[in-house]
Design a protein around this motif. Structure first.
Motif, PDB file in Angstrom:
ATOM      1  N   PHE A 109     -17.766  54.008   6.578  1.00 33.77           N
ATOM      2  CA  PHE A 109     -16.330  53.949   6.872  1.00 33.77           C
ATOM      3  C   PHE A 109     -15.489  54.767   5.894  1.00 33.77           C
ATOM      4  CE2 PHE A 109     -18.074  49.761   8.388  1.00 33.77           C
ATOM      5  CZ  PHE A 109     -18.022  50.085   9.738  1.00 33.77           C
ATOM      6  N   ASN A 110     -16.162  55.485   4.992  1.00 33.72           N
ATOM      7  CA  ASN A 110     -15.503  56.458   4.102  1.00 33.72           C
ATOM      8  C   ASN A 110     -14.307  55.893   3.346  1.00 33.72           C
ATOM      9  OD1 ASN A 110     -17.267  58.568   5.006  1.00 33.72           O
ATOM     10  ND2 ASN A 110     -16.044  58.702   6.873  1.00 33.72           N
ATOM     11  N   GLU A 111     -14.476  54.726   2.787  1.00 32.06           N
ATOM     12  CA  GLU A 111     -13.369  54.116   2.036  1.00 32.06           C
ATOM     13  C   GLU A 111     -13.244  54.736   0.646  1.00 32.06           C
ATOM     14  OE1 GLU A 111     -11.671  49.803   0.510  1.00 32.06           O
ATOM     15  OE2 GLU A 111     -13.481  49.906   1.700  1.00 32.06           O
ATOM     16  N   GLN A 112     -12.006  54.892   0.207  1.00 35.14           N
ATOM     17  CA  GLN A 112     -11.727  55.403  -1.126  1.00 35.14           C
ATOM     18  C   GLN A 112     -11.534  54.240  -2.102  1.00 35.14           C
ATOM     19  OE1 GLN A 112     -11.806  58.767  -1.823  1.00 35.14           O
ATOM     20  NE2 GLN A 112     -12.498  58.864   0.314  1.00 35.14           N
ATOM     21  N   LEU A 113     -12.146  54.353  -3.274  1.00 33.29           N
ATOM     22  CA  LEU A 113     -12.058  53.311  -4.293  1.00 33.29           C
ATOM     23  C   LEU A 113     -10.827  53.494  -5.166  1.00 33.29           C
ATOM     24  CD1 LEU A 113     -15.722  53.068  -5.599  1.00 33.29           C
ATOM     25  CD2 LEU A 113     -14.461  51.267  -4.439  1.00 33.29           C
ATOM     26  N   ASN A 114     -10.325  52.374  -5.701  1.00 31.10           N
ATOM     27  CA  ASN A 114      -9.381  52.438  -6.816  1.00 31.10           C
ATOM     28  C   ASN A 114      -9.781  51.352  -7.809  1.00 31.10           C
ATOM     29  OD1 ASN A 114      -8.144  49.923  -6.097  1.00 31.10           O
ATOM     30  ND2 ASN A 114      -6.842  50.996  -4.625  1.00 31.10           N
TER      31      ASN A 114
END
Length: 287
Positions: A109-114
């Protein structure tokens, strides 16, 4: 975050209801049949699926087939795991299925981390580990599972199935107009699967199981519907939904154990609640 909170409340309600009904010797499979029959109706009324758009090419039949089997199959596998491996080890497998879900969030799902998401997920995993080993006999019990091949097979199946349901429901939430049709047909297939099994078993139907099953149908449908709504609302942050749901279930499940079943908290159980609360705070801020 409110969708996740209410979905977790419904999930805990499902567990409390199943535990109570099991103690009352009510047939869980009969309950499941009635619950999916009601879920079909609720799904049709609530989401209003348009079956006129059914087609061999555009309708995701593969998701419908898998969900229709794994939704009721998860309950059956869970019951067998409880029998073969016991409550402690089954709880470990069920809770730690979130690891596979989190991997899917980044791989598929290509989620971006923070930083807040990472902190929240880490705190949540700490909470789960504290819960897993909150009794002195749990580590030994987990290790002893290796001595029984059937138990390990059941635990692995629980681990995979619960993660698979999470991932498929996330995928279903992004299907647009096909979402309601997919969910409704999945419930129909789940009902057919359970009903056929009960007919082959020559089940003696009872009124108690029907009433309990209809109540289960309400809370189980609410759990799934709200969980999907959470994924639709946080479509770019599936890890928040995956982790937040599991962490809240730990937190609310511990409270339910204290209130309804008079369970006691030890130091690790208390630490799990503290870590879970901090994790929820981080994930809420990360949105």
């Amino acid at each position: 975050m409110h969708f996740i909170v209410f979905a977790a409340l419904c999930s805990v309600a499902v567990s409390v209801l199943l535990k109570h009904c099991k103690s009352q010797q009510i047939d869980i499979l009969q309950m499941l049949a009635w619950s999916y029959l009601l879920a079909i109706t609720l799904c049709y009324v609530w989401f209003q699926p348009d079956f006129s758009h059914l087609s061999l090419t555009d309708t995701p039949w593969w998701i419908i087939a898998i969900l229709g089997l794994v939704l009721p199959g998860g309950f059956i596998v869970l019951g067998r795991s409880l029998q073969r491996a016991g409550v402690i080890k089954t709880e470990i497998a069920q809770r730690l299925s979130v690891i596979l879900s989190l991997c899917a969030a980044y791989l598929f799902f290509n989620e971006q981390l923070n930083s807040l998401k990472v902190m929240g997920i880490c705190l949540g995993l700490f909470a789960m580990l504290c819960l897993v080993f909150s009794r002195s006999d749990q580590l030994a019990a987990f290790r002893s599972a290796a001595q029984h091949q059937g138990a390990m097979c059941s635990l692995a199946t629980v681990w995979v199935i619960y993660a698979l349901v999470d991932i498929l429901l996330k995928y279903t939430s992004g299907l647009g107009l096909q979402f309601a049709v997919t969910l409704n047909l999945s419930f129909m297939l789940a009902f057919i699967f359970i009903f056929s099994f009960l007919i082959l078993r020559k089940t003696q139907w009872t009124i108690r199981a029907m009433y309990a099953g209809l109540l289960l149908g309400v809370v189980n449908f609410a759990n799934i519907a709200l969980y999907i709504k959470a994924h639709q609302w946080l479509k770019d942050s599936p890890s928040v939904v995956f982790a937040g749901m599991n962490i809240l279930v730990i937190l609310l499940g511990a409270m339910a154990g204290l209130v309804f079943f008079k369970e006691r908290l030890n130091r690790l159980s208390s630490a799990a609640i503290i870590f879970a609360t901090a994790a929820i705070f981080c994930l809420a801020k990360a949105i």
